[in-house]
Enzyme design. Structure first.
Site, PDB file in Angstrom:
ATOM      1  N   SER A 336      67.746 -14.344  39.393  1.00 58.62           N
ATOM      2  CA  SER A 336      68.114 -12.937  39.432  1.00 58.62           C
ATOM      3  C   SER A 336      67.015 -12.119  38.771  1.00 58.62           C
ATOM      4  O   SER A 336      66.561 -12.459  37.676  1.00 58.62           O
ATOM      5  CB  SER A 336      69.446 -12.715  38.708  1.00 58.62           C
ATOM      6  OG  SER A 336      69.803 -11.355  38.714  1.00 58.62           O
ATOM      7  N   GLU A 337      66.603 -11.025  39.424  1.00 59.87           N
ATOM      8  CA  GLU A 337      65.442 -10.288  38.923  1.00 59.87           C
ATOM      9  C   GLU A 337      65.657  -9.612  37.577  1.00 59.87           C
ATOM     10  O   GLU A 337      64.689  -9.200  36.928  1.00 59.87           O
ATOM     11  CB  GLU A 337      64.960  -9.253  39.951  1.00 59.87           C
ATOM     12  CG  GLU A 337      66.003  -8.284  40.435  1.00 59.87           C
ATOM     13  CD  GLU A 337      66.548  -8.663  41.800  1.00 59.87           C
ATOM     14  OE1 GLU A 337      66.756  -7.749  42.616  1.00 59.87           O
ATOM     15  OE2 GLU A 337      66.780  -9.855  42.049  1.00 59.87           O
ATOM     16  N   ASN A 338      66.911  -9.490  37.123  1.00 60.27           N
ATOM     17  CA  ASN A 338      67.130  -8.938  35.793  1.00 60.27           C
ATOM     18  C   ASN A 338      66.983  -9.984  34.694  1.00 60.27           C
ATOM     19  O   ASN A 338      67.266  -9.716  33.531  1.00 60.27           O
ATOM     20  CB  ASN A 338      68.504  -8.259  35.696  1.00 60.27           C
ATOM     21  CG  ASN A 338      69.657  -9.180  36.032  1.00 60.27           C
ATOM     22  OD1 ASN A 338      69.642  -9.849  37.053  1.00 60.27           O
ATOM     23  ND2 ASN A 338      70.666  -9.215  35.179  1.00 60.27           N
TER      24      ASN A 338
END
Length: 508
Positions: A336-338
């Protein structure tokens, strides 16, 4: 020969001067970066400056500091750099409503109708920037690097300088973004991005001590670490204040050298999209029965693209549902890019955690063996091709794999991380999941995209409710599969681009 004997010191060994002066705990008591309140922390804040504000969705948002600015309406004309601007009445959404922000630099508007309305009606300048580029602009500036080249956004209106920054009241564009310098490295095109050198940073951490040493919790890091290290003045909002020494050296994620002030947070953490575990088939529900059937067909076929051992990044919407239908014996690691590697499923009631969310801001869990990190690290993985497959939704795809998925006329949701995710198609397979036609019945697979591009010639495969196409950047489309009950003629009638039909055409 003259021989000299070393004299062995007795019990009264003289300790080096530096040890006497700097290692005692008493000397450290003089360093205390904790201030009593958010109001005290921002007392020297000046208008017309750039502030970096951490957070992704509602996770890691420095709410106490934002509220303190809200309560001082004389402070205004800020340029705010943040992934998004909260929601109406929450977080940065409040500073939009009080007109204290004159310009936002963000990757995503999302469902914030106030944000979108102010931008489209000319009340706010907006510099839409790919999510990974924002993270790297912060990280590079923090390291003293004034600019860098990135593949993200090459071949898009971000690169060409056609992205509207400010509108007039009548809807015409009064200011556009500036064109980006381009350069080729090793046969690949890149654009030049200048780093941020901000005046202030507002960030949120889990724990902080008097020296300013900080620790993040789970996915709370996101943009906070890179932003904290960038600004001239960094103000930290901590969920907990601890004594010096309570954080083990290896547990410190943000070092005190970057931190100017620390406050104790007074704001309770919020969850934007509380989402609980469901039966996989319940995740497919969408409007009427026909819409649900189309969604089910797409998602279940998309799940077959996962191969054992893959590292996978999933976009918002149908891609996030696909892992619920993984084939038997297939294990993948979701990124997940976060800042999560090893994303788990949705939590059961009572297990929800405001610091664990997916790209859609929904509550999630961590899989066994998961790790967490900052957004700058996450997008480093993505741009360098460490992700094997990314699955995204789309508004349009061209016959040669151009992707458009971030902007419609009169509507803006934002770029998010998509431009970074499709920037390395030679190493990361890009699979698009979408309905074959839009709500008006218009084809979404075209000879050329009419909407602004997210990336040129980047899509590897298209999966719709009617068909599966392989996409080649120079040879175009090949129809590989048709949905049960559909025909090649139906696919042709609803596809506005030429395509070849595979000799071993299959049904799904």
């Amino acid at each position: 020969m003259l021989v000299m004997k070393a004299r062995i010191a007795g019990p009264s060994i003289v300790r080096p001067l530096w040890r006497r002066e700097f290692s005692s705990s008493s000397s450290r008591r003089a360093i205390n970066k904790i201030v009593p309140s958010a109001q005290e922390a921002i007392k020297d804040l000046k208008s017309s400056t750039m502030i970096l504000v951490g957070g992704f969705g509602f996770s890691g948002v420095p709410s106490s500091l934002i509220n303190a600015v809200r309560d001082r309406p004389e402070l205004k004309d800020f340029t705010i750099v943040s992934n998004n601007a909260g929601m109406p009445g929450v977080g940065l959404g409040q500073l939009l409503e009080t007109r204290q922000i004159s310009k936002m630099i963000a990757s995503f508007i999302g469902e914030n109708k106030v944000f979108e309305k102010m931008y489209l009606e000319g009340d706010l300048a907006l510099e839409l920037t790919p999510q990974g580029t924002i993270a790297e602009k912060c990280a590079a500036g923090a390291a003293g690097v004034p600019a860098f080249y990135t593949p993200a956004a090459y071949g898009t209106i971000v690169q060409s300088g056609e992205l509207p920054v400010r509108y007039n009241k009548d809807g015409t564009v009064t200011e556009k973004s500036k064109p980006k310098e381009t350069r080729e490295f090793n046969g690949k095109q890149y654009i030049l991005e200048e780093s941020y050198f901000a005046d202030y940073a507002f960030v949120r951490v889990a724990k902080a001590d008097k020296l300013g040493n900080c620790q993040f919790r789970k996915a709370q890091n996101n943009f906070n670490e890179a932003m904290a290290k960038n600004a001239k003045v960094t103000i930290v909002e901590a969920d907990e204040i601890v004594e010096v020494g309570q954080l083990a050296p290896e547990e410190i994620h943000l070092q005190g050298i970057y931190v100017s002030k620390v406050i104790k947070s007074t704001e309770e953490k919020k969850i934007e999209k509380l989402t609980f575990a469901k039966d996989p088939n319940d995740l497919l529900q969408a409007g009427n029965g026909d819409a649900t059937a189309r969604r089910e067909r797409i998602v279940k076929r998309a799940a077959k693209e996962f191969e054992d051992g893959m590292y996978v990044n999933l976009g918002i919407g149908m891609p996030l549902v696909a892992p619920a239908f993984l084939p038997e014996g297939i294990e993948v690691v979701l990124q997940s890019e976060n800042g999560i590697l090893g994303l788990g499923g949705y939590p059961r009631p009572g297990e929800e955690d405001p610091d664990l969310i997916n790209p859609g801001k929904e509550t999630v869990t961590l899989a066994s063996g998961a790790s967490v990190f900052g957004s700058h690290e996450s997008f480093g993985m993505i741009r360098s091709g460490r992700i094997d497959l990314t699955m995204l939704g789309a508004l349009q795809v061209s016959q040669y794999g151009d992707l458009a998925n971030f902007m419609l006329p009169g509507k803006v949701k934002g770029i998010g991380g998509a431009m970074d995710l499709v920037a390395n198609p030679s190493q990361t397979k890009v699979v698009v999941t979408m309905e074959h036609v839009d709500k008006k019945g218009n084809p979404k697979i075209l000879e050329e995209c009419s909407f602004p591009l997210t990336g040129p010639r980047c899509v590897w495969k298209i999966i719709t409710d009617l068909a599966v196409f392989d996409v080649h950047p120079t040879e175009g489309l090949t129809l590989k599969e048709v949905a049960e009950g559909a025909t090649v003629d139906e696919v042709k009638s609803k596809t506005a681009a030429p395509f070849k039909v595979a000799e071993n055409l299959k049904t799904f």
